[in-house]
Each structure stands twice: as C-alpha cells, then as structure tokens.
Design a protein around this motif. Structure first.
Motif: not given
Length: 285
Positions: A97-116
């Motif tokens: 489940l966490a992996l799926i959530a991370f894949v979704l975040v990858l479509s956002l900007n770098a700052l959001t990915i870092g915060l994830s």
C-alpha cells in the motif's frame, strides 16, 4: 476472496473513522493552498493517498502491537492477533500500500516527493512511540497532519507559515481525540506497560483534553487570520468549538463508552472546520 476479506479487516476498511480523521486536515490544507480551488489531479492523489497510507499504518501498527493486542479485550479479535494471517503478510500489505501511495506522489513536484519520505518514516515509527514516549498522541498528530505541508508543497511548491500553524493545530486536536481513545484502554495499557497520554495525564486527563481542544481552536483561528478568512470560516470554527464542548461533557465521568463515542464524533469537528473553509471561498471567492 477469504484472504482479501482478512486483509480488509487488517486495514480497517470496516472502520473509516481513522481515514476521515486523517483526511480532514489534508482537505483544510488543499483548499487553503489552492485558494478554494485545488487542482483536481492533486486532490485525487491526496484523497487516494490518504486512504492508502492510513490502511498501511493500520497494518504496520498491528504488526508491532500483535503481542500486546491479545491482552486487550477490544483488540483480541484483530486478524493478526487472532492468528488468521501471518506477521509477514501484514508487512507485505503495509509495504504494498505504501508503494502504491509513493507511485502516486511521483507525479508531483520534488518538494512533495521529499516530504513524502518524512511522512513514510512518521507512519512507520508511530507504533514504537507507545513504548518510548509518554504522549505518543503528539507524534500521531504529526504523522496524521503531515499531509498539510505536503498539500501546500504540491499546490504552491512551498510550505508557508500557515501550513505549520495548521499542523500545530492538528497536533493539539489529535492529542485531544486520541487521548479520549486511550482512556478506553487505560487499564489494559497500564498492565502492559505501554505509554499513552491518558496514563501520563492521569487525573488531569479531562483538563488536558480541554486545553488541547482550546489550543487547536486558537491555532485554527490564527491560521484563518493569516489567510484573511472572515465570518464564514469563523462560523465553521464556532461549530467545531461547540462540538468540542459536547465531547468534554461526554467524557467528564471517564465512562469508556462515552469516551469512545467522543473519539468517533471528532469526525464532525474536522468536518466543521472544512465546512468553514469551503463556505469562505464559496461566499467570497
């Protein structure tokens, strides 16, 4: 299909209150960051991600607490504790489940990915706080509220002061409602040597909950001031305050059923704050 049913119980699909308590602060932030009109794609990612991460959090929580839950009447029937699934299955569900959530975040900007990555660390380590920290509810508040800075990062590519004020408000609110929840299991937690705010606050538990609600409302009011929100928002905040007063009345005798009722009813506290934000932008644009 029988296995899927067990996994559904593991991630509490039958108990959506946790998802709602996690979702409301995220929606506050998305509407604030988007000035009442958050991008639809970002909104969908955060709503789905909230559901996925709450579900993953339930699985990892049950993994860490499996030896404790069998000694607590309320949690003895959990599928992992009851031996209906294996510990490694809970880890696999949480990781998937966490992996799926991370894949979704990858479509956002770098700052959001870092915060994830910070959000993931918070979610994974929260169950350990009940062994280490006297008020683990505060840590839960950070974990449950970290969607706030992530939402601002996703929409504005920045994390302004108002985001941190909203996060602090969420921490105070979480300590209030999760202490109500902890009051239900206090006797069992004492026997097991676990740490909760209900135990740490002791005879001042009700007073502490009242203080936390008050601080949350003050901080939410300050956030509204920073955003320039007016009467519509303050009306929603007033309704949330009235709900908090109702909760204080319910828990004053520390009855377990009443405390659990107050905990579940906090969904409406979060909803009223969001209703105020929504009304602010619907009325004043």
């Amino acid at each position: 299909m029988g296995r899927l049913g067990l996994y559904a119980r593991l991630v509490r699909l039958d108990k959506p209150i946790g998802t709602l308590l996690l979702l409301w602060p995220t929606l506050w932030a998305l509407w604030a960051a988007g000035q009442g009109n958050p991008p639809l794609s970002i909104l969908v990612i955060f709503v789905v991600g909230t559901f996925l991460m709450r579900s993953a959090g339930c699985a990892i929580n049950d993994y860490f607490d499996r030896d404790f839950d069998r000694h607590v009447q309320r949690t003895q029937a959990r599928v992992l504790t009851a031996g209906l699934i294996k510990p490694k299955e809970a880890l696999m569900v949480a990781g998937g489940l966490a992996l799926i959530a991370f894949v979704l975040v990858l479509s956002l900007n770098a700052l959001t990915i870092g915060l994830s990555f910070v959000a993931l660390l918070l979610a994974a380590t929260y169950p350990l706080m009940k062994r280490l920290f006297g008020v683990p509810q505060a840590y839960l508040g950070i974990a449950f509220g970290f969607g706030i800075p992530m939402a601002f990062a996703a929409v504005t590519d920045s994390v302004p002061l108002v985001a941190w004020v909203l996060l602090l408000a969420n921490i105070c609110w979480t300590v209030a409602y999760d202490t109500e929840y902890a009051m239900v299991d206090r006797d069992d937690d004492v026997k097991l040597g676990l740490k909760t705010a209900a135990i740490t606050f002791g005879q001042y538990d009700v007073v502490a909950i009242g203080v936390c609600y008050t601080l949350a409302i003050i901080l939410l009011g300050y956030a509204g001031l920073l955003m320039g929100w007016g009467v519509p928002y303050l009306s929603g905040l007033a309704l949330a305050s009235a709900i908090a007063l109702v909760h204080m009345r319910w828990i004053r005798h520390r009855d377990r059923a009443a405390c659990f009722r107050a905990f579940r009813h906090n969904n409406w506290f979060g909803a009223m704050v969001f209703a105020g934000i929504l009304a602010q932008y619907l009325i004043h644009g």
